[in-house]
Structures are given as C-alpha cells and as structure tokens.
Design a protein around this motif. Structure first.
Motif, PDB file in Angstrom:
ATOM      1  N   SER A 102       8.844   8.221 -12.115  1.00  0.00           N
ATOM      2  CA  SER A 102       8.065   7.070 -12.519  1.00  0.00           C
ATOM      3  C   SER A 102       8.233   7.182 -14.250  1.00  0.00           C
ATOM      4  CB  SER A 102       6.652   7.126 -12.187  1.00  0.00           C
ATOM      5  OG  SER A 102       5.999   8.018 -12.945  1.00  0.00           O
ATOM      6  N   TYR A 103       8.171   8.277 -14.802  1.00  0.00           N
ATOM      7  CA  TYR A 103       8.176   8.269 -16.401  1.00  0.00           C
ATOM      8  C   TYR A 103       9.517   8.584 -16.763  1.00  0.00           C
ATOM      9  CZ  TYR A 103       8.920  13.540 -17.272  1.00  0.00           C
ATOM     10  OH  TYR A 103       9.359  14.679 -17.453  1.00  0.00           O
ATOM     11  N   HIS A 149      12.010  -0.429 -17.734  1.00  0.00           N
ATOM     12  CA  HIS A 149      11.679   0.218 -16.675  1.00  0.00           C
ATOM     13  C   HIS A 149      12.069   0.305 -15.121  1.00  0.00           C
ATOM     14  CE1 HIS A 149       9.308   2.700 -13.876  1.00  0.00           C
ATOM     15  NE2 HIS A 149       8.310   1.624 -13.832  1.00  0.00           N
ATOM     16  N   CYS A 355       7.022   3.886  -7.280  1.00  0.00           N
ATOM     17  CA  CYS A 355       7.418   4.552  -8.953  1.00  0.00           C
ATOM     18  C   CYS A 355       7.357   3.266  -9.857  1.00  0.00           C
ATOM     19  CB  CYS A 355       9.005   4.964  -8.650  1.00  0.00           C
ATOM     20  SG  CYS A 355       8.791   6.597  -8.186  1.00  0.00           S
ATOM     21  N   GLY A 359       4.947   3.812 -12.909  1.00  0.00           N
ATOM     22  CA  GLY A 359       5.722   4.084 -14.359  1.00  0.00           C
ATOM     23  C   GLY A 359       5.087   2.922 -15.273  1.00  0.00           C
TER      24      GLY A 359
END
Ligand code: TRP
Length: 454
Positions: A102-103, A149, A355, A359
């Motif tokens: 997620s990051y 993202h 995710c 995120g």
C-alpha cells in the motif's frame, strides 16, 4: 503433494522473477545513501557478509518452506506442521505484504509521475532550482499522489492477473536484463558529469571507524529488505519452483543479481548527486530532487541527451518498483485463489481495491493528512518503519525458527539437496543448516531489540 500448480519455466526464469522481487526501490534509493552514511566500502563489506551468512540462509529457508508445501505463504507452515502458532505465523505474511504494497505503490506512483514529467521534458529549459521544488509541490497535492498510486497499482495488477507463467515470469524475464542495461547507461552518463569524481570517492572511502553495532544492524536490515525476506514473497515464489531446481543456486543467483544492481545504482546516483552539488541526503528526495536537478542543469547545454537519460532513469525506477510490487501482490492473490473459490482475476481486483484504499492514507500523508502523526512520524513513515524494521524482522524470525527447530532436519535436507541428488548442496547442507538454526535467529533477535534501543 505435487499439484497442478503453475511452475516457473527454467532456472533463469526463477532467478529473474526472484531478482525482480529483490531489485527495487530498496536498491535504488535506500542502498546508495546508506553506503554513504555508514562508512562507504566498509559498509558494503559488512553488507556482503550479512547477505552470505544470514540473508541467504533465510532465503533458502523460505524457498524450502514454499516448495515443500506447494502452498503460498499462508498455509505453507501449517501444511508442514500443525498447530495454532504456525497458522498464525503463516497468516502474518498475508497481511504484511499488502501493508507494504500500500505505501510502496505510493512511491511507485511518484516515479510514474516523474516518468511522465520526463517524457513531457519538464526538466529541460527550466531553472534547476525550481526543479528541486517539483517533488515537494507534487507530494503535498491532495489528489494527484492518490491518482498516481492507483494507476501504478492497477498496472502491476494487470500483469499479476495474467498469471505466474505468462504474467510474472514473462515480464521479469525481459525487464530485469533490460534494467541492468539501463542502469549501466545512467552510470556512464553520471560518471561523465563534471565533478563526478567526488561522488566516486564518497562511495569508495573505507571508513573502518564508522563501523559500530548500529552499522551491523542497518546492514542486516537493508539486506533483508533488499532480498524481500520475511514477507512471504519468497515462500510464495518458492512454491512455483520446480522440484528439479537447485535451491542453493537460485538463491545465489538472486543474491548476486541484487547486490550487483545495488552497487551499480550507487555509482549511477552518487556521482550525479555530487556533480549537482547537493548533499547526499537520505530518503526518496535523493532521487526525486537531485537527479531532476542534474537533468535540468545539463539540459541547458545538451537538452536531448539530458531528456533521454531522465526518461531512462525514471523508467528504470518504475519497472524496478513494478516487479517488486508484483511479488507483494502475488502473496495475497495466491492466498485467495488457494483458499477461496475466487478466480485469479477477481482476486487481483480485490487486492487492488484493498491496497488502493489503504494506500490513500500514505499517499495523502504529506498533503491533507500531514497533521496526523504518531511518535513524530507521519503515516507514510510509520508504514515504512513498522513494516521494514519491526514486522519484517519478526516474521523472518518465525521463519527460521520454523525451518531450524520445527521441521524435521531430514525433510529440510531432502528439499535442499533434491533428495540427495545435488552433491554440492549435500556438502554445504551442514553449514547452511547451522546458519538457519543458530546464527540467523540470534542475529534477528539482536536487530529486533536494537531497533528499540539504538
Ligand atoms: N526488495 C524490494 C526492494 O528492494 C522490496 C520488497 C519486495 C520487499 N517484496 C518485499 C521488502 C518483501 C520486504 C519484503 O525494494
């Protein structure tokens, strides 16, 4: 136990897929600055030792678990040994990779944004000082980092949905060798810059006085992170390794590729950082601020070359981050496919949504959510610190305890030596087993504790 599970097609494919997982942002921005901060060549030496003595045995342990059980991370341990603890231990690697993903994909998104900026020639014809500010301006925007993202995550998901053989294997087999070529191109460019020599000297210094317990802890932590250990990714990829494959050789091939790439990345990045007259500061800023600065500065003289190199540079980062993200995705997807009736495509979509939503917090942590802090860390930093310093070490510890103390020694040996048919592995088994059983748990326990006191 052999099922109709998909398998990688060849040793080259195994190594490329695993190297794809290993080679990532950890090599490109984390390693170069760590080398600089912790004694240059001396740190590299400690890193290599840590890789051979501790990471490689853990890597082998993970492949042994994955291949023997023929299951993905969750369930692999409980397939081999009953008991509630191992059910729980196997469960950790389902959530932690998604947590990392997620990051990690937020940084992937930044790279994608900078790749697009490069293609639009945003770094040429502008004042180099203003280019340094581009990164800061971008990450504080409310929605742009979220969108990039999600786009990055969706692209990785598209490859994962294609499957192990036609998705992961195909993508890695072509992209990893290309990455090596690209990083060498950047390295040549970087070394040709005026003032590059200082960067080389910075990397080549051999400062023994910088070696202290902390250096060892950092070198080991970096080595685990770089080889994608502790998160079930290697267990899961291990379950796609054919029974004929030599586990030791796959591990050595992956470790060597990862190390070579990390060292090439150092020499590609540091000379440019010094040529630009920027302090070799830590973190993502190093690649997103310094390099565009160099491209802008050089761009004033030779715009075409500078634009091409900037595209190559960010493309390298995007692809490297993609193959690593794919390995994190696969852990969750494999879990869903094995344990539910959900098909691969739908499983990928589910992980994407999970995710993607998680995120958003990291993506917004420099902008709208920058006020949310815990122990002086923002959301993004918290995710990074928690996963790479705490969860990863803890999960690795459980893995080595499992292989060293729970599995039967003969089973481990049979797996490692392909039932005794590999003579070199047979001769080295004693040493590798010792490292897994004694040295690795002790080293991991020390780093785990060191995180809280250093
Ligand atoms: N190894 C990758 C890198 O260097 C990141 C990564 C992928 C990872 N999968 C992982 C890290 C699993 C820890 C655990 O960037």
């Amino acid at each position: 136990m052999e099922t109709k599970r998909e398998k990688f097609g060849s040793r080259f494919a195994v190594i490329m897929a695993m190297a794809g997982s290993a080679i990532g942002l950890g090599n490109i921005w984390r390693f170069p600055y760590m080398v600089g901060e912790h004694g240059g060549g001396a740190f590299v030496l400690v890193y290599i030792l840590a890789t051979i003595l501790i990471s490689l045995p853990i890597f082998v342990a993970e492949v042994v678990i994955g291949r023997r059980s023929g299951r993905s991370a969750a369930g692999a341990m409980s397939t081999l040994a009953g008991g509630r603890i191992w059910k729980f231990a196997g469960f950790l690697p389902v959530f932690i990779p998604l947590f990392i993903l997620s990051y990690y994909s937020v940084v992937g998104g930044w790279s994608l944004e900078f790749l697009i900026k490069s293609c639009r020639m945003a770094f040429s014809g502008v004042d180099p000082e203003s280019v340094t500010g581009m990164f800061g301006d971008f990450i504080v925007r409310p929605w742009a980092p979220v969108v990039s993202h999600l786009v990055f995550l969706a692209v990785c998901g598209a490859v994962i949905a294609l499957g192990v053989r036609s998705g992961i294997e195909k993508f890695s087999k072509y992209s990893i060798p290309v990455l090596f070529v690209l990083i060498v191109v950047i390295l040549c460019y970087s070394l040709s810059l005026p003032g590059a020599g200082e960067g080389v000297r910075y990397l080549m210094k051999f400062d023994v006085s910088a070696l202290n317990p902390q250096t060892f802890a950092y070198a080991m932590g970096q080595s685990f992170y770089s080889l994608s250990l502790g998160m079930g990714t290697i267990i899961t990829y291990g379950s796609y390794v054919s029974r004929k494959e030599n586990i030791l050789m796959s591990g050595v091939g992956t470790g060597v590729s990862d190390l070579m790439f990390a060292i090439l990345a150092c020499f590609a990045i540091m000379p440019a950082v010094f040529a630009a007259g920027i302090a070799p500061g830590a973190g993502p800023g190093l690649i997103f601020q310094s390099l565009p600065f160099v491209f802008a500065k050089m761009g004033a003289e030779i715009p075409a070359i500078s634009a091409i190199v900037s595209i190559i540079f960010f493309l390298t980062i995007v692809v490297a981050a993609m193959t690593s993200s794919m390995s994190l995705y696969e852990v969750g997807v494999a879990y869903l496919v094995e344990n539910t009736r959900i098909k691969r495509g739908a499983a990928t979509a589910l992980i994407f949504v999970g995710c993607g939503v998680l995120g958003v917090f990291s993506a917004m942590s420099f902008g709208p959510l920058s006020g949310v802090q815990l122990a002086g860390k923002g959301i993004f930093d918290l995710f990074d610190w928690l996963s790479s310093n705490i969860l990863l070490i803890f999960a690795s510890l459980l893995t080595v305890i499992f292989v060293g103390w729970v599995m039967k020694k003969n089973d481990v040996k049979a797996e490692f030596t392909n039932n005794g048919s590999l003579s070199l592995s047979g001769r080295l088994f004693g040493i590798v087993y010792f490292l897994i059983k004694y040295l690795a748990p002790v080293a991991l326990a020390i780093i785990f504790v060191a995180n809280f006191i250093l």
